[in-house]
Write an enzyme that holds these catalytic residues in place. Structure first.
Site, PDB file in Angstrom:
ATOM      1  N   LYS A  10     -27.566  85.382  69.967  1.00  9.54           N
ATOM      2  CA  LYS A  10     -28.593  86.520  70.251  1.00  9.54           C
ATOM      3  C   LYS A  10     -29.806  85.773  70.392  1.00  9.54           C
ATOM      4  CE  LYS A  10     -26.008  90.611  69.956  1.00  9.54           C
ATOM      5  NZ  LYS A  10     -25.930  91.815  69.342  1.00  9.54           N
ATOM      6  N   LYS A  37     -17.083  86.021  76.571  1.00  7.80           N
ATOM      7  CA  LYS A  37     -16.863  87.304  76.253  1.00  7.80           C
ATOM      8  C   LYS A  37     -17.281  88.337  77.048  1.00  7.80           C
ATOM      9  CE  LYS A  37     -18.694  89.618  72.955  1.00  7.80           C
ATOM     10  NZ  LYS A  37     -19.268  90.274  71.732  1.00  7.80           N
ATOM     11  N   LYS A  52     -20.994  94.339  76.607  1.00 14.22           N
ATOM     12  CA  LYS A  52     -21.777  95.520  77.216  1.00 14.22           C
ATOM     13  C   LYS A  52     -23.152  95.324  77.746  1.00 14.22           C
ATOM     14  CE  LYS A  52     -21.346  97.894  72.743  1.00 14.22           C
ATOM     15  NZ  LYS A  52     -21.576  97.089  71.673  1.00 14.22           N
TER      16      LYS A  52
HETATM   17  P1  TYM Z   1     -19.764  95.811  68.888  1.00  9.19           P
HETATM   18  O1  TYM Z   1     -20.615  97.231  69.172  1.00  9.19           O
HETATM   19  O2  TYM Z   1     -20.336  94.904  69.529  1.00  9.19           O
HETATM   20  O3  TYM Z   1     -18.152  95.993  69.500  1.00  9.19           O
HETATM   21  C1  TYM Z   1     -17.481  97.079  69.039  1.00  9.19           C
HETATM   22  C2  TYM Z   1     -16.071  96.384  68.616  1.00  9.19           C
HETATM   23  O4  TYM Z   1     -15.597  95.941  69.824  1.00  9.19           O
HETATM   24  C3  TYM Z   1     -15.316  94.792  69.712  1.00  9.19           C
HETATM   25  N1  TYM Z   1     -15.341  93.902  70.844  1.00  9.19           N
HETATM   26  C4  TYM Z   1     -14.483  93.326  71.614  1.00  9.19           C
HETATM   27  N2  TYM Z   1     -12.901  93.019  71.350  1.00  9.19           N
HETATM   28  C5  TYM Z   1     -12.253  92.218  72.317  1.00  9.19           C
HETATM   29  N3  TYM Z   1     -12.748  91.753  73.276  1.00  9.19           N
HETATM   30  C6  TYM Z   1     -14.302  92.024  73.719  1.00  9.19           C
HETATM   31  N4  TYM Z   1     -14.710  91.410  74.717  1.00  9.19           N
HETATM   32  C7  TYM Z   1     -15.193  92.681  72.728  1.00  9.19           C
HETATM   33  N5  TYM Z   1     -16.454  93.008  72.792  1.00  9.19           N
HETATM   34  C8  TYM Z   1     -16.472  93.754  71.344  1.00  9.19           C
HETATM   35  C9  TYM Z   1     -15.804  94.093  68.570  1.00  9.19           C
HETATM   36  O5  TYM Z   1     -15.286  92.838  67.945  1.00  9.19           O
HETATM   37  C10 TYM Z   1     -16.206  95.263  67.757  1.00  9.19           C
HETATM   38  O6  TYM Z   1     -14.901  95.236  66.827  1.00  9.19           O
HETATM   39  N6  TYM Z   1     -21.454  94.238  64.636  1.00  9.19           N
HETATM   40  C11 TYM Z   1     -20.134  95.281  65.193  1.00  9.19           C
HETATM   41  C12 TYM Z   1     -20.656  96.664  64.976  1.00  9.19           C
HETATM   42  C13 TYM Z   1     -20.617  97.021  63.500  1.00  9.19           C
HETATM   43  C14 TYM Z   1     -19.512  96.945  62.401  1.00  9.19           C
HETATM   44  C15 TYM Z   1     -19.690  97.124  61.342  1.00  9.19           C
HETATM   45  C16 TYM Z   1     -17.920  96.718  62.885  1.00  9.19           C
HETATM   46  C17 TYM Z   1     -21.448  97.410  62.597  1.00  9.19           C
HETATM   47  N7  TYM Z   1     -21.059  97.500  61.234  1.00  9.19           N
HETATM   48  C18 TYM Z   1     -18.936  97.162  60.034  1.00  9.19           C
HETATM   49  C19 TYM Z   1     -17.098  96.794  61.669  1.00  9.19           C
HETATM   50  C20 TYM Z   1     -17.654  96.983  60.328  1.00  9.19           C
HETATM   51  C21 TYM Z   1     -20.763  94.881  66.712  1.00  9.19           C
HETATM   52  O7  TYM Z   1     -21.863  94.771  67.214  1.00  9.19           O
HETATM   53  O8  TYM Z   1     -19.580  95.665  67.547  1.00  9.19           O
END
Ligand code: TYM
Length: 334
Positions: free
Chosen positions: A115, A197, A200
């Protein structure tokens, strides 16, 4: 543990339209935990501002993410669904944990490295300490399991290091969390660059299938997906595009790679891509119609948002008070 029940926690950022990566890697797996665990699913708006957001869009997506949780089968009566900024204990514990996290540890986080390259004009301190806020999210609820996609595993491991360090100084403070990574769908790749990956925040709309894309769009995007010059549908090293499409097909149909190879034997990539688009669009259709119903009822969404925040705040407060006491903070005299 709360009342002897094990705890599950996860979060999703309202920083863009959610993708089938978010769905297959995380959200669609959440509902399965509701029976055996006390579940907290959070819309992590505070994490989202580590990258600049347009306020009106952040607001809209916060509602939408909450509605999508419910549309993907999370019953707000059985799960605590809430918005992170509604529970101030997250930011408070995050500050404390900052003092128990090492600069070197944070420097090794691959998401920070990615990032900060991508947003080179805004490498703010929040982007750097992002995983500490994530550890606070998890530890506040004495979480046992954290279902996430593989990209978040390193962050959960950091949370585990923090637990170890903190508990060594102040015994029995936090529960040790365990990441749970889906066997199938843990890393859905971009349709345009299948070594990357699916994200979004990708600017190329054709690289990403959104949960809310209509059937024609889904089919068009899969039809344009980058593959290779081979013609046989088979899972093999170096066939990143096809491997990704087979993974997506397998997630939606529960078929093994062997079964998929047999199903498409003698057929070309065109037929296969169409089939992937169809199973994906058909699986998303009921989620989309439920989502639209929920979004039309703002009063209900807000009532659930409030209920979730109150429930979460109750548990979060308990952990935060315990931590503050252990550290030697003087409680506010009554
Ligand atoms: P975020 O918002 O990027 O994504 C949410 C969840 O989706 C999963 N994910 C994917 N899984 C498979 N293939 C992909 N291409 C893909 N893109 C995203 C992510 O692994 C995630 O599980 N930091 C986290 C949010 C967060 C969080 C937490 C998660 C904040 N606090 C505490 C667990 C526990 C994030 O940015 O997810």
């Amino acid at each position: 543990m709360i009342n002897e029940q094990k705890i599950c926690f996860s979060g999703v950022q309202p920083s863009g339209n959610l993708t089938i990566g978010n769905y297959l890697g995380a959200i669609r797996n959440f509902a399965a935990y509701s029976e055996a665990y006390k579940c907290f699913y959070c819309v992590v708006d505070e994490h989202a501002i580590t990258v600049r957001q347009v306020p009106a869009e952040l607001r809209r997506r916060t509602y939408e993410t909450l509605a999508l949780y419910m549309a993907c089968g999370l019953d707000p009566e059985k799960n605590t669904l809430y918005v992170q900024s509604h529970v101030p204990a997250h930011a408070e514990l995050s500050w404390i944990l900052n003092c128990f996290t090492m600069y070197g540890e944070l420097s090794r986080m691959t998401q920070f490295k990615d990032k900060s390259t991508k947003h080179a004009d805004n490498v703010n301190a929040g982007l750097f300490t992002y995983p500490v806020l994530m550890a606070a999210d998890i530890l506040l609820y004495q979480t046992d399991v954290v279902p996430v996609g593989i990209d978040q595993k390193q962050h959960v491991e950091l949370a585990r290091n923090i637990v170890e360090r903190f508990n060594q100084i102040y015994p029995d403070t936090f529960t040790m969390p365990e990441p749970i990574i889906a066997k199938n769908g843990k890393k859905i790749m971009s349709l345009a660059e299948p070594t990357k990956k699916m994200s979004k925040s990708d600017e190329n709309q054709n690289a990403v299938v959104y949960i809310l894309d209509d059937k024609d769009t889904v089919i068009r995007k899969f039809r344009r997906a980058v593959t290779d010059s081979d013609t046989r549908v088979r899972f093999a090293e170096g066939k990143d595009g096809i491997n990704n499409l087979m993974t997506i097909y397998s997630c939606f149909t529960n078929k093994s790679m062997d079964e998929i190879e047999r199903e498409f034997a003698g057929k070309g990539y065109g037929d296969f891509k169409l089939a992937v688009g169809e199973v994906c669009a058909d699986a998303l259709a009921p989620v989309q119609s439920r989502f639209r119903e929920l979004l039309a009822d703002k009063a209900y969404l807000e009532a659930m948002m409030k209920k979730g925040a109150e429930e979460a705040a109750y548990y979060a407060r308990k952990t935060l008070s315990k931590v503050q006491k252990k550290l030697g903070f003087v409680p506010l005299p009554r």
